[in-house]
Motif scaffolding. Structure first.
Motif, mmCIF file in Angstrom:
data_model
loop_
_atom_site.group_PDB
_atom_site.id
_atom_site.type_symbol
_atom_site.label_atom_id
_atom_site.label_comp_id
_atom_site.label_asym_id
_atom_site.label_seq_id
_atom_site.Cartn_x
_atom_site.Cartn_y
_atom_site.Cartn_z
ATOM 1 N N SER A 1 4.540 -4.426 -15.665
ATOM 2 C CA SER A 1 4.087 -5.596 -16.260
ATOM 3 C C SER A 1 4.978 -6.330 -16.171
ATOM 4 N N GLY A 2 6.421 -6.701 -16.161
ATOM 5 C CA GLY A 2 7.386 -6.900 -15.767
ATOM 6 C C GLY A 2 6.866 -8.570 -15.271
ATOM 7 N N PRO A 3 7.373 -9.401 -14.860
ATOM 8 C CA PRO A 3 7.000 -10.621 -14.146
ATOM 9 C C PRO A 3 7.550 -10.822 -12.692
ATOM 10 N N MET A 4 8.654 -9.671 -12.605
ATOM 11 C CA MET A 4 8.052 -9.574 -11.436
ATOM 12 C C MET A 4 8.112 -8.341 -10.899
ATOM 13 N N ASP A 5 7.881 -7.224 -11.193
ATOM 14 C CA ASP A 5 6.124 -6.180 -10.843
ATOM 15 C C ASP A 5 5.060 -6.818 -10.362
ATOM 16 N N ARG A 6 5.048 -5.770 -9.279
ATOM 17 C CA ARG A 6 3.589 -5.820 -8.666
ATOM 18 C C ARG A 6 3.280 -4.721 -8.934
ATOM 19 N N PRO A 7 2.062 -4.813 -9.685
ATOM 20 C CA PRO A 7 1.128 -3.414 -10.331
ATOM 21 C C PRO A 7 0.416 -2.843 -9.093
ATOM 22 N N VAL A 8 0.760 -2.005 -9.026
ATOM 23 C CA VAL A 8 -0.521 -0.974 -7.666
ATOM 24 C C VAL A 8 -0.820 -0.358 -8.274
ATOM 25 N N ALA A 9 -2.109 -0.238 -7.982
ATOM 26 C CA ALA A 9 -3.176 0.214 -8.155
ATOM 27 C C ALA A 9 -4.154 1.054 -7.820
ATOM 28 N N MET A 10 -4.257 2.190 -8.252
ATOM 29 C CA MET A 10 -5.285 2.979 -7.377
ATOM 30 C C MET A 10 -6.639 2.783 -6.418
ATOM 31 N N LEU B 1 1.240 -1.040 -0.148
ATOM 32 C CA LEU B 1 0.081 -0.332 -0.279
ATOM 33 C C LEU B 1 0.755 1.450 -0.249
ATOM 34 N N VAL B 2 0.817 2.282 -0.469
ATOM 35 C CA VAL B 2 1.142 3.032 -0.902
ATOM 36 C C VAL B 2 0.134 4.838 -0.639
ATOM 37 N N LEU B 3 0.600 5.381 0.376
ATOM 38 C CA LEU B 3 0.193 6.395 1.290
ATOM 39 C C LEU B 3 0.917 7.708 0.894
ATOM 40 N N ILE B 4 -0.057 8.352 -0.481
ATOM 41 C CA ILE B 4 0.299 9.753 -0.959
ATOM 42 C C ILE B 4 -0.411 11.131 -0.865
ATOM 43 N N ASP B 5 -0.486 12.671 -0.191
ATOM 44 C CA ASP B 5 -1.236 13.142 -0.242
ATOM 45 C C ASP B 5 -1.536 13.857 -1.741
ATOM 46 N N LEU B 6 -2.928 14.308 -1.279
ATOM 47 C CA LEU B 6 -3.614 14.319 -2.985
ATOM 48 C C LEU B 6 -3.144 14.931 -3.875
ATOM 49 N N ARG B 7 -3.095 16.225 -3.222
ATOM 50 C CA ARG B 7 -2.676 16.793 -3.717
ATOM 51 C C ARG B 7 -0.849 17.215 -3.988
ATOM 52 N N SER B 8 -0.061 16.045 -3.807
ATOM 53 C CA SER B 8 1.243 16.096 -4.173
ATOM 54 C C SER B 8 1.588 16.239 -6.013
ATOM 55 N N PRO B 9 2.350 17.065 -5.946
ATOM 56 C CA PRO B 9 2.513 16.530 -7.262
ATOM 57 C C PRO B 9 3.733 15.659 -8.156
ATOM 58 N N SER B 10 3.491 14.331 -6.472
ATOM 59 C CA SER B 10 4.496 13.193 -7.290
ATOM 60 C C SER B 10 3.384 12.220 -7.508
ATOM 61 N N TYR C 1 -2.497 3.666 -2.907
ATOM 62 C CA TYR C 1 -2.076 2.841 -4.018
ATOM 63 C C TYR C 1 -2.095 1.596 -3.409
ATOM 64 N N VAL C 2 -2.478 0.698 -3.464
ATOM 65 C CA VAL C 2 -2.044 -0.831 -3.378
ATOM 66 C C VAL C 2 -2.469 -1.934 -4.438
ATOM 67 N N VAL C 3 -1.725 -2.873 -3.943
ATOM 68 C CA VAL C 3 -1.419 -3.796 -4.670
ATOM 69 C C VAL C 3 -2.055 -4.371 -4.892
#
Lengths: 194, 384
Positions: A72-81, A52-61, A102-104
């Motif tokens: 999309s690589g086999p080792m990647d863990r897609p993170v979705a909002m 899980l990733v937590l970030i300020d809604l207003r962050s430009p990042s 963003y959760v995995v």
């Protein structure tokens, strides 16, 4: 035994980050990493392999996180909002509080809920603090402008402080304007005519 | 009675139509009060649209199409009935890469591609968002001018582009103004060409709404579209350029030097901090020709490109893409105000070396020069 969840908090402000971490610790047994640097953000997050990733809604990042969703690589863990896969009520609450999560892929909603609840409460507090701070600042600015205008009226008319203030108040009332707007007009005019 | 509408935007030069509509009475004329809400990222703007915090927003032209194809995040399908701008992007490289490239004419993508290919190694290029015309033009250019080059395309928020160059996180960038010029000024970057050198009629920003919002609120949608369309016409007048630059430069909006904005609006670019300044034809189009018209063929091009990279069926992708560019709603709401109204809703993209008049509903419509750098032609009928 459920595996310990790994959480990344993206937050530049150290004090804010600590407050978030404190709140999350109360929500459960979590591995929490704070990333404060904007540089190399995508790489640093990927290294942590967070659930899980937590970030300020207003962050430009935030747009950088969008890129992680595409991994999309086999080792990647897609993170979705979080928006994509949970009840919209909770998502809406998060958005109103100013936090985005963003959760995995594949993480069960009931495991996220307590964490997100804690984060939402903390971010609500931040936005209250932010608006209080803004209001205090604005009041201070207004005070300064009114004091300058008062001084200008005192000098121009050779009158005392209370009388000058009374004149300003009367002008504001007569014109149906705010005191600070009348004061600002005097200050601007004085600057122009100097 | 005045109706209030919340509108999202990102402080960029091409937010001009929305800011002009709110500041110069075009919204008022339509009985609208526009409550402009700035966002710090495209993700944030998309959330604001998804959750109804804004009725419409300035949006990257690629985003509604990507959403229709199920690519990227977000909850709601989006659509557009008005293109806000064509082009306005610049492509540049860091001081170090510029030194290794040696002397290179500005505005020559083919030569620039060959020079980049000759450098070898891996190239890291920053774009504002994974789904953006910047990313599309970059892919298109590299595929055709520098095949085989290893490229990492990374997302970098535009205001951080200069810092990312200085921190050696990226070797180059493709970004909209004023952030390319900002990178030149702050990080010694060198511009290689403008986005219009890759495709001279690339739709860059659109006015996006949640799918169905315009159909459910035909009156508000009509007023909004008319106000913003009239604002694009005002913003594109040469005599309004200085005023426009001053307004955009204000702290409430872009908060940068008016000179930077003035240059972008006029298509004058400082290629490197030591000069020279070059004039770029078709650098940024806000109104000219049928610029505001949401051509279905533009959406089809975007859909075909995304499909090819993501392994999606291109025919189905183009169909879904086309449905997001609502030329029918443009016709419905802007017919009466005299907007350029072509008879067809598709055109052949590319292959038009100079402006040309084509059949229009009431009067002929001028199609501006429409060219891909490699001379390619995209015919949506053949490609589908």
């Amino acid at each position: 035994m459920i595996e310990q969840l790994s959480i990344v908090v993206v937050e530049k402000d150290r004090d804010r980050a600590l407050l978030i971490v404190d709140a999350l610790r109360e929500a459960g047994d979590l591995r929490i990493t704070v990333i404060g640097e904007e540089s190399g953000l995508a790489r640093k997050i990927a290294e942590q392999r967070p659930d899980l990733v937590l970030i300020d809604l207003r962050s430009p990042s935030r747009d950088v996180l969008e890129e992680l969703a595409l991994a999309s690589g086999p080792m990647d863990r897609p993170v979705a909002m979080f928006v994509d896969r949970s009840d919209t009520g909770l998502t809406r609450a998060a958005i109103e509080a100013g936090v985005s999560a963003y959760v995995v892929d594949g993480l069960r909603p009931e495991r996220i809920r307590p964490i997100l609840d804690a984060a939402i409460a903390r971010f609500h507090m931040f936005s209250r603090m932010r608006s209080e701070l803004a209001a205090t600042k604005a009041a201070l600015e207004e005070r300064k402008v009114i004091d300058r205008a008062k001084g200008l009226v005192m000098r121009a008319k050779g009158i005392g402080e209370d009388e000058a203030y009374g004149l300003l108040r009367k002008a504001a009332m007569d014109q149906g304007k705010r005191l600070v707007d009348v004061a600002q007009a005097i200050v601007t005019a004085a600057d122009l005519l100097r | 009675m005045t109706q209030s509408l919340a509108l999202g935007y990102i402080p960029l030069v091409d937010a001009a139509p929305l800011i002009v509509a709110a500041e110069f009475g075009f919204a008022e004329e339509e009985g609208l009060h526009l409550d402009l809400q700035p966002a710090a990222s495209w993700s944030m703007l998309r959330d604001m649209l998804d959750f109804g915090q804004v009725a419409a927003a300035q949006m990257l032209s690629v985003v509604p199409v990507a959403r229709a194809l199920g690519l990227g995040g977000g909850a709601q399908p989006l659509e557009t009935a008005l293109v806000l701008s064509l082009n306005g992007q610049v492509l540049g490289v860091s001081e170090q890469v510029a030194a290794r490239l040696g002397p290179l004419a500005f505005g020559a993508p083919q030569a620039a591609g060959q020079a980049i290919a000759a450098l070898g190694g891996r190239l890291r290029i920053g774009v504002p968002f994974p789904f953006s015309m910047q990313a599309e033009l970059l892919h298109y250019w590299l595929e055709r001018a520098a095949p085989g080059v290893c490229v990492d395309i990374r997302t970098v928020p535009p205001p951080r582009m200069a810092a990312a160059l200085l921190a050696d996180e990226i070797d180059g960038f493709c970004v909209g103004e004023p952030w390319g010029s900002h990178a030149v000024e702050m990080a010694g970057a060198r511009l290689l060409f403008a986005g219009s050198a890759i495709w001279s009629q690339a739709p860059e920003k659109v006015l996006a709404c949640r799918r169905g919002w315009m159909a459910e609120h035909p009156d508000a949608a009509g007023r909004l579209l008319r106000a913003v369309w009239r604002a694009t016409r005002w913003a594109a007048e040469a005599e309004n350029l200085t005023t426009l630059a001053e307004v955009l430069a204000q702290r409430a909006y872009l908060d940068v030097q008016p000179e930077l904005i003035d240059r972008a609006l006029a298509g004058r670019l400082l290629v490197s901090s030591a000069g020279p300044e070059v004039r770029v034809p078709q650098f940024l189009t806000l109104h000219r020709g049928a610029a505001s018209f949401p051509w279905r063929s533009q959406a089809a091009w975007i859909g075909a490109r995304l499909a090819a990279r993501s392994g999606i069926d291109p025919v189905a992708a183009m169909d879904s893409a086309r449905a997001t560019f609502r030329s029918d709603l443009f016709r419905l709401h802007l017919g009466a105000v005299g907007a350029a109204m072509p008879r067809a809703s598709d055109k052949i993209e590319g292959g038009l070396e100079q402006a040309e008049a084509v059949a229009g509903v009431a009067a002929p419509v001028i199609l501006e020069r429409n060219r891909f750098f490699d001379g390619a032609v995209f015919d949506p009928a053949v490609s589908a």
